[in-house]
Design a protein around this motif. Sequence first.
Motif, PDB file in Angstrom:
ATOM      1  N   ALA A 224      -0.381  10.167  -5.027  1.00  0.00           N
ATOM      2  CA  ALA A 224      -1.598   8.827  -5.209  1.00  0.00           C
ATOM      3  C   ALA A 224      -2.989   9.260  -4.546  1.00  0.00           C
ATOM      4  CB  ALA A 224      -1.157   7.777  -4.098  1.00  0.00           C
ATOM      5  N   ALA A 230      -3.974  11.691 -11.261  1.00  0.00           N
ATOM      6  CA  ALA A 230      -2.638  11.123 -11.312  1.00  0.00           C
ATOM      7  C   ALA A 230      -2.135  10.397 -12.441  1.00  0.00           C
ATOM      8  CB  ALA A 230      -2.257  10.288 -10.063  1.00  0.00           C
ATOM      9  N   LEU A 248       5.231   6.810  -6.666  1.00  0.00           N
ATOM     10  CA  LEU A 248       3.865   7.187  -6.217  1.00  0.00           C
ATOM     11  C   LEU A 248       4.041   7.839  -4.932  1.00  0.00           C
ATOM     12  CD1 LEU A 248       1.103   6.905  -7.386  1.00  0.00           C
ATOM     13  CD2 LEU A 248       1.020   4.611  -6.541  1.00  0.00           C
ATOM     14  N   THR A 255      -5.467   7.500   0.343  1.00  0.00           N
ATOM     15  CA  THR A 255      -5.837   7.206  -0.979  1.00  0.00           C
ATOM     16  C   THR A 255      -6.715   6.005  -1.199  1.00  0.00           C
ATOM     17  OG1 THR A 255      -4.843   6.652  -3.195  1.00  0.00           O
ATOM     18  CG2 THR A 255      -3.434   5.897  -1.101  1.00  0.00           C
ATOM     19  N   ALA A 259      -4.829   5.216  -8.451  1.00  0.00           N
ATOM     20  CA  ALA A 259      -3.613   5.730  -9.174  1.00  0.00           C
ATOM     21  C   ALA A 259      -2.674   4.502  -8.966  1.00  0.00           C
ATOM     22  CB  ALA A 259      -2.910   6.796  -8.465  1.00  0.00           C
ATOM     23  N   ALA A 260      -2.657   3.904  -8.125  1.00  0.00           N
ATOM     24  CA  ALA A 260      -1.896   2.568  -7.873  1.00  0.00           C
ATOM     25  C   ALA A 260      -2.289   1.472  -8.834  1.00  0.00           C
ATOM     26  CB  ALA A 260      -1.636   2.102  -6.475  1.00  0.00           C
ATOM     27  N   ILE A 263      -1.969   3.172 -13.111  1.00  0.00           N
ATOM     28  CA  ILE A 263      -0.928   3.963 -13.664  1.00  0.00           C
ATOM     29  C   ILE A 263      -0.026   2.990 -14.698  1.00  0.00           C
ATOM     30  CG2 ILE A 263       1.387   4.975 -13.401  1.00  0.00           C
ATOM     31  CD1 ILE A 263       0.059   6.747 -11.639  1.00  0.00           C
ATOM     32  N   ILE A 271       5.864   1.677 -11.940  1.00  0.00           N
ATOM     33  CA  ILE A 271       5.988   2.158 -10.575  1.00  0.00           C
ATOM     34  C   ILE A 271       7.082   1.606 -10.037  1.00  0.00           C
ATOM     35  CG2 ILE A 271       4.859   2.938  -8.234  1.00  0.00           C
ATOM     36  CD1 ILE A 271       2.108   2.285  -9.678  1.00  0.00           C
ATOM     37  N   ILE A 274       7.548   4.027  -3.933  1.00  0.00           N
ATOM     38  CA  ILE A 274       6.432   4.652  -3.313  1.00  0.00           C
ATOM     39  C   ILE A 274       6.876   5.295  -2.290  1.00  0.00           C
ATOM     40  CG2 ILE A 274       4.774   2.918  -4.059  1.00  0.00           C
ATOM     41  CD1 ILE A 274       5.127   1.634  -1.445  1.00  0.00           C
TER      42      ILE A 274
END
Length: 297
Positions: A224, A230, A248, A255, A259-260, A263, A271, A274
């Motif tokens: 992440a 990413a 992730l 971070t 990315a979260a 994606i 996802i 985590i």
Amino acid sequence: MAFEGLTERLQGAMRKLRGKGKISEKDLRETMREIRLALLEADVNFTVVKDFVKQVRDRAMGADVLEGLNPAQQIVKIVDEELTKTMGDEAVSLNKSPKIPTIIMMVGLQGAGKTTTAGKLALKLKDEENARPLMIAGDVYRPAAIDQLVQVAEGIDVPVFQLGTDVNPVEIVRQGLAQAAENHNDYVIIDTAGRLQIDEQLMNELSEIKDLAHPDEILLTVDAMTGQNAVATAEGFNDKLDVTGVVLTKLDGDTRGGAALSIRAVTGKPIKFIGQGEKMTDLDVFHPDRMASRILG
Ligand code: GDP
């Protein structure tokens, strides 16, 4: 702390609306501008930001929010719901095979946290389902990678199938699966090689392993902390391997959030988990609504 800048900026943007009985279109436009900048600064994908802002604006304009009671609160709620939606809405569980073993193939760039996550996942399955997983050491390019997997596995008391570094990984997986069948393991977790960047040779090898093993789950591990990279990595792996889910990692670090938030929307893949630390117990199911609340602070 994760999302620190983003949380601050989003809260700041919406705080200005608080206490206003009525919000003008100009107020809304200004808020949306700040939200847009906050997301871009957090390294969220440009198209994702554009769609997100449009969605929030349309809903705020459409539902008489500006004229209604507590417009500021309603806008916070819309932002919360749209963040949740951008990240996939619902938690998505691990794919399971109707008959044992369920085969999980771990893929990802070197250093993303693949091997660590393989161990975390094995422990989770053991703890929550009383499962008997077998891990297969498929990274033959770095001798240290096999040692690392063996160490991780010893720590959680899970067996590893390995044939050292002189045997072709596809053959290792073939023999590992035969052993799992013999021992009636209910899960097989295949650790594969990573590189610093996506390269064709590696992708071909992963495709071969996929064709042989027919995994129920291809879990892409991404870091992440690497933001847009990413996302690009996820696209690259997904194009070639059609992954089934993303893990992730390093969400315990600072971070920014790109990315979260990007994606799922960019790749269409959920996802699923985590990683939130280096310990074997630091793996959690990804809940988009909880993540949205965390981002909003
Ligand atoms: P691989 O090359 O993809 O197999 O990556 P590793 O599993 O070796 O992980 C690389 C480094 O990242 C190791 O030092 C791990 O302890 C660390 N790591 C993995 N996941 C997490 C996480 O969720 N949080 C933190 N802080 N570190 C992680």
